[in-house]
Scaffold this active site. Structure first.
Site, PDB file in Angstrom:
ATOM      1  N   GLN A   9       0.837  -1.195   0.000  1.00 43.77           N
ATOM      2  CA  GLN A   9       0.000   0.000   0.000  1.00 43.77           C
ATOM      3  C   GLN A   9       0.876   1.251   0.000  1.00 43.77           C
ATOM      4  O   GLN A   9       1.904   1.289   0.659  1.00 43.77           O
ATOM      5  CB  GLN A   9      -0.865  -0.018   1.259  1.00 43.77           C
ATOM      6  CG  GLN A   9      -2.127   0.787   1.150  1.00 43.77           C
ATOM      7  CD  GLN A   9      -3.121   0.435   2.257  1.00 43.77           C
ATOM      8  OE1 GLN A   9      -3.107  -0.683   2.763  1.00 43.77           O
ATOM      9  NE2 GLN A   9      -3.963   1.361   2.625  1.00 43.77           N
ATOM     10  N   SER A  88       4.298  -6.411   2.985  1.00 45.16           N
ATOM     11  CA  SER A  88       2.950  -6.339   3.566  1.00 45.16           C
ATOM     12  C   SER A  88       1.910  -6.883   2.584  1.00 45.16           C
ATOM     13  O   SER A  88       1.922  -8.062   2.257  1.00 45.16           O
ATOM     14  CB  SER A  88       2.645  -4.899   3.996  1.00 45.16           C
ATOM     15  OG  SER A  88       1.437  -4.821   4.714  1.00 45.16           O
ATOM     16  N   LEU A  89       1.026  -6.022   2.065  1.00 45.65           N
ATOM     17  CA  LEU A  89       0.052  -6.426   1.050  1.00 45.65           C
ATOM     18  C   LEU A  89       0.731  -7.156  -0.114  1.00 45.65           C
ATOM     19  O   LEU A  89       0.183  -8.107  -0.682  1.00 45.65           O
ATOM     20  CB  LEU A  89      -0.663  -5.165   0.530  1.00 45.65           C
ATOM     21  CG  LEU A  89      -1.297  -5.254  -0.853  1.00 45.65           C
ATOM     22  CD1 LEU A  89      -2.560  -6.079  -0.794  1.00 45.65           C
ATOM     23  CD2 LEU A  89      -1.582  -3.880  -1.412  1.00 45.65           C
ATOM     24  N   ARG A 113      -9.135  -8.524   3.263  1.00 46.93           N
ATOM     25  CA  ARG A 113      -8.101  -7.955   4.140  1.00 46.93           C
ATOM     26  C   ARG A 113      -8.306  -6.448   4.278  1.00 46.93           C
ATOM     27  O   ARG A 113      -8.262  -5.894   5.374  1.00 46.93           O
ATOM     28  CB  ARG A 113      -6.725  -8.266   3.541  1.00 46.93           C
ATOM     29  CG  ARG A 113      -5.526  -7.728   4.326  1.00 46.93           C
ATOM     30  CD  ARG A 113      -4.255  -8.081   3.552  1.00 46.93           C
ATOM     31  NE  ARG A 113      -3.028  -7.854   4.316  1.00 46.93           N
ATOM     32  CZ  ARG A 113      -2.291  -6.754   4.253  1.00 46.93           C
ATOM     33  NH1 ARG A 113      -2.665  -5.759   3.480  1.00 46.93           N
ATOM     34  NH2 ARG A 113      -1.173  -6.647   4.960  1.00 46.93           N
ATOM     35  N   HIS A 195       0.132  -3.797  11.186  1.00 46.19           N
ATOM     36  CA  HIS A 195       1.233  -4.614  11.724  1.00 46.19           C
ATOM     37  C   HIS A 195       1.505  -4.316  13.200  1.00 46.19           C
ATOM     38  O   HIS A 195       2.647  -4.182  13.622  1.00 46.19           O
ATOM     39  CB  HIS A 195       2.487  -4.452  10.861  1.00 46.19           C
ATOM     40  CG  HIS A 195       2.255  -4.860   9.442  1.00 46.19           C
ATOM     41  ND1 HIS A 195       2.096  -6.172   9.073  1.00 46.19           N
ATOM     42  CD2 HIS A 195       2.071  -4.116   8.313  1.00 46.19           C
ATOM     43  CE1 HIS A 195       1.853  -6.224   7.772  1.00 46.19           C
ATOM     44  NE2 HIS A 195       1.823  -5.002   7.297  1.00 46.19           N
ATOM     45  N   GLN A 244       0.648 -12.310   9.852  1.00 47.98           N
ATOM     46  CA  GLN A 244       1.236 -11.111   9.246  1.00 47.98           C
ATOM     47  C   GLN A 244       0.599  -9.787   9.678  1.00 47.98           C
ATOM     48  O   GLN A 244       1.289  -8.792   9.886  1.00 47.98           O
ATOM     49  CB  GLN A 244       1.198 -11.241   7.716  1.00 47.98           C
ATOM     50  CG  GLN A 244       2.096 -10.269   6.980  1.00 47.98           C
ATOM     51  CD  GLN A 244       1.412  -9.662   5.766  1.00 47.98           C
ATOM     52  OE1 GLN A 244       0.321  -9.114   5.872  1.00 47.98           O
ATOM     53  NE2 GLN A 244       2.059  -9.763   4.618  1.00 47.98           N
TER      54      GLN A 244
END
Length: 291
Positions: A9, A88-89, A113, A195, A244
């Site tokens: 992102q 991440s994503l 998500r 996170h 995650q």
């Protein structure tokens, strides 16, 4: 060895993917399939939307995922990953690229998500901040000394770490980071504390969706955010993907491990060049390219 990396992102921009849609029949077919799966024309927002529209959580994550995954698929025979990783994503894009997830399942999970994270963000005021110029262990120590929830969230490269947590705790941590010698400690324009333990409601919601999704044995290992190690076992990949959302992104450690395991060229697949820049800061000798 060829390593392919996928951004997260923040890499989005207006017009992303339009060239692919217009020049590749496969890309056009996949983008239209995505519009159908999502139930709205995300392509209209990606190609012509404003920066504000692109920043909507339900749009941003699927948009970055689609750009990365469809770009990888249009590379055809040239796309032969020997290792993959995503920030991440971007880990979801990596898992479609190495065959762990189907395009359809990957997109559905990314959409779920995004919506789960949005809901979690609305429960408690929370945010993230970038800390520049401090050693990782100092950042961790400062976070541990603050009342409230604030943790190290993204280990992006040496001297660049993102912290995440309750808004007041992050603000206090920023002041303490500056006092400890940070060059900068600035609040980021994000919707919540990704996170961090603040994402627990989203993790629970996403866990059910991930558990219900079929994961295949990948064609090459993925270096997962949670472990920073090569993983090829489908059930282990699934377990790490569930963790995650509330665990830190170990990007620095992942890149270092990929280099130790023989990565000779890192190709960034998706919008922007953020990861290539971070990789060059992690290892000045690393060769990087953009797909």
């Amino acid at each position: 060895m060829k390593a392919y990396v996928f951004p997260g992102q923040g890499a989005q921009f207006t017009g992303m993917g339009k060239d692919l849609y217009e020049t590749s029949a496969l890309a056009k077919e996949l983008f239209e399939k995505a519009n159908e799966i999502l139930g709205f024309r995300i392509t209209d927002i990606m190609f012509e939307g404003t920066a504000e529209e692109l920043k909507e959580t339900k749009v941003t994550q699927p948009a970055v995922f689609l750009h990365s995954v469809i770009l990888a698929k249009t590379l055809g025979e040239d796309f032969k990953p020997e290792m993959v990783a995503g920030h991440s994503l971007g880990e979801f894009s990596a898992l479609v690229a190495n065959g762990t997830l189907s395009f359809e399942d990957g997109l559905k999970l990314v959409s779920q998500r995004a919506l789960a994270m949005q809901k979690a963000c609305e429960i408690t005021p929370s945010t993230m901040a970038a800390v520049l110029g401090l050693a990782d262990n100092i950042v961790e120590e400062v976070c541990a000394s603050i009342d409230g929830v604030v943790v190290a969230a993204n280990y992006n490269c040496p001297g660049q770490l993102v912290i995440s947590g309750e808004t007041t705790a992050v603000e206090k941590a920023c002041e303490a980071m500056k006092a400890a010698g940070a060059k900068r400690a600035l609040i980021l324009p994000v919707g919540g504390a990704f996170h961090s333990p603040m994402m627990e409601p989203a993790r629970e919601e996403l866990a059910a969706a991930i558990e219900a999704t079929s994961f295949s044995t990948p064609i090459c290992p993925v270096y997962q955010n949670v472990t920073a190690n090569a993983v090829s076992d489908a059930s282990e990949i699934k377990k790490n993907l569930i963790i995650q959302l509330t665990a830190p992104v170990k990007w620095t450690q992942s890149v270092q491990q990929m280099i130790a395991d023989g990565a000779t060229l890192f190709t960034e697949v998706g919008p922007g060049k953020v990861l290539a820049g971070l990789i060059n800061k992690i290892d000045k000798e690393a060769a990087t390219a953009n797909a």
